[in-house]
Design a protein around this motif. Structure first.
Motif: not given
Length: 324
Positions: A108-121, A126-130, A170-175
């Motif tokens: 259960g030791a997770g991370c809010s950043l890791a939880d904020s993005i998925t592989a599909e995202d 990539r599709a939006r910024y080829p 593109i730099m993910l996921p920490d704004e």
């Protein structure tokens, strides 16, 4: 080998200024057991800077920020690696040591950043910024790393971004990390909306109030903090960079705008520095305890496994970062 009381007393000498005797009495049996289990199992413990002092200074073999742990994981010669940190760190250790047993004491030791993005995202970005390369913070799952071109940490993010030799990334996921790096480079950075639940809570008002209450205090901020917080600070950098700053500048009084245990761990090495502690706890890091580290070694739990098809691509992204 030292007898148990002598060994325990020697270890307590390291942390006596940040761990009260009453707490130590509750820790010592687990510490003794862990030290014996490491030898029995040919195990090494990697601990992040946010771990509590009794873990960081008394049972860990390798300590540091995410970048240091990633680099040292490659060099680990033990058969078993216990990651005293959060799940993405254990995954990174497994990526770099696929033939070894890597244990995370609490799944259960997770991370809010890791939880904020998925592989599909990532695929959608990539599709939006080829054609725009994807730089992914190590605070992500292996599945997200697998969709990326290269990883980075807070300590090497600018270096990684500029190494690509492109006008934008593109730099993910920490704004906030992305925004803080964008202020330091001419590379255009397209950010995601992820935030660290620890660092996003700090505000410029916090810093101004600290300066008023503690004249002359040096304020050090983590780059996962909002840009307006970084702008108010005297220095911004990774946990390793903050620790180095304290050691080199030796401020009389300092505040670290980051997770609570960081101040305790740095204070052990710098008793002459007064640490002001307006910290925020990371609930995920605090899920790791001496008790579940001991259980991990006793029962071989919880072993980290990564889908081989994901692992190969994720490993490339991490290795590209380490090669810089």
């Amino acid at each position: 080998m030292l007898d148990m009381p002598t060994r325990t007393a020697a270890l307590y000498g390291r942390v006596r200024k940040v761990v009260p005797p009453m707490e130590w009495a509750a820790f010592s049996a687990d510490i003794d057991a862990i030290l014996d289990l490491k030898e029995k199992r040919d195990a090494v413990i990697l601990a992040h800077n946010y771990q509590t002092p009794e873990i960081f200074h008394c049972v860990a073999d390798i300590v540091g920020d995410s970048l240091a742990l990633a680099r040292k994981a490659v060099e680990a010669e033990a058969e078993v690696i216990v990651l005293a940190g959060v799940h993405f760190m254990a995954e990174t250790a497994k990526l770099l040591n696929p033939e070894k047993t890597v244990l995370i004491p609490d799944t259960g030791a997770g991370c809010s950043l890791a939880d904020s993005i998925t592989a599909e995202d990532v695929r959608l970005m990539r599709a939006r910024y080829p054609g725009v390369p994807v730089v992914t913070y190590v605070n992500t799952s292996a599945a997200v790393k697998a969709e990326s071109d290269i990883c980075c940490t807070s300590g090497n993010a600018r270096q990684v971004v500029e190494s690509l030799g492109v006008p934008r990334v593109i730099m993910l996921p920490d704004e906030y990390l992305a925004q803080n790096i964008a202020a330091e480079t001419d590379v255009e950075i397209i950010a995601w909306k992820g935030h660290c639940e620890v660092h996003e809570r700090f505000t410029p008002t916090d810093i101004r109030e600290l300066r008023e209450a503690h004249p002359g205090v040096s304020v050090l901020a983590h780059p996962e903090c909002p840009p307006e917080v970084v702008a108010e600070a005297d220095f911004a950098g990774s946990t390793a960079a903050m620790s180095d700053y304290v050691g080199q500048a030796k401020p009389r009084r300092v505040v670290l705008m980051t997770e609570c245990s960081m101040s305790d761990n740095v204070a052990v090495h710098h008793p002459e520095v007064e640490f002001i502690r307006p910290c925020n706890l990371c609930p995920h890091m605090k899920r790791i305890t001496l008790g579940n580290i001991r259980t991990a070694l006793e029962e071989n739990r919880y072993a980290v496994e990564i889908d081989p098809q994901v692992a190969g691509r994720a490993r490339q992204a991490v290795e590209r970062m380490l090669a810089i």
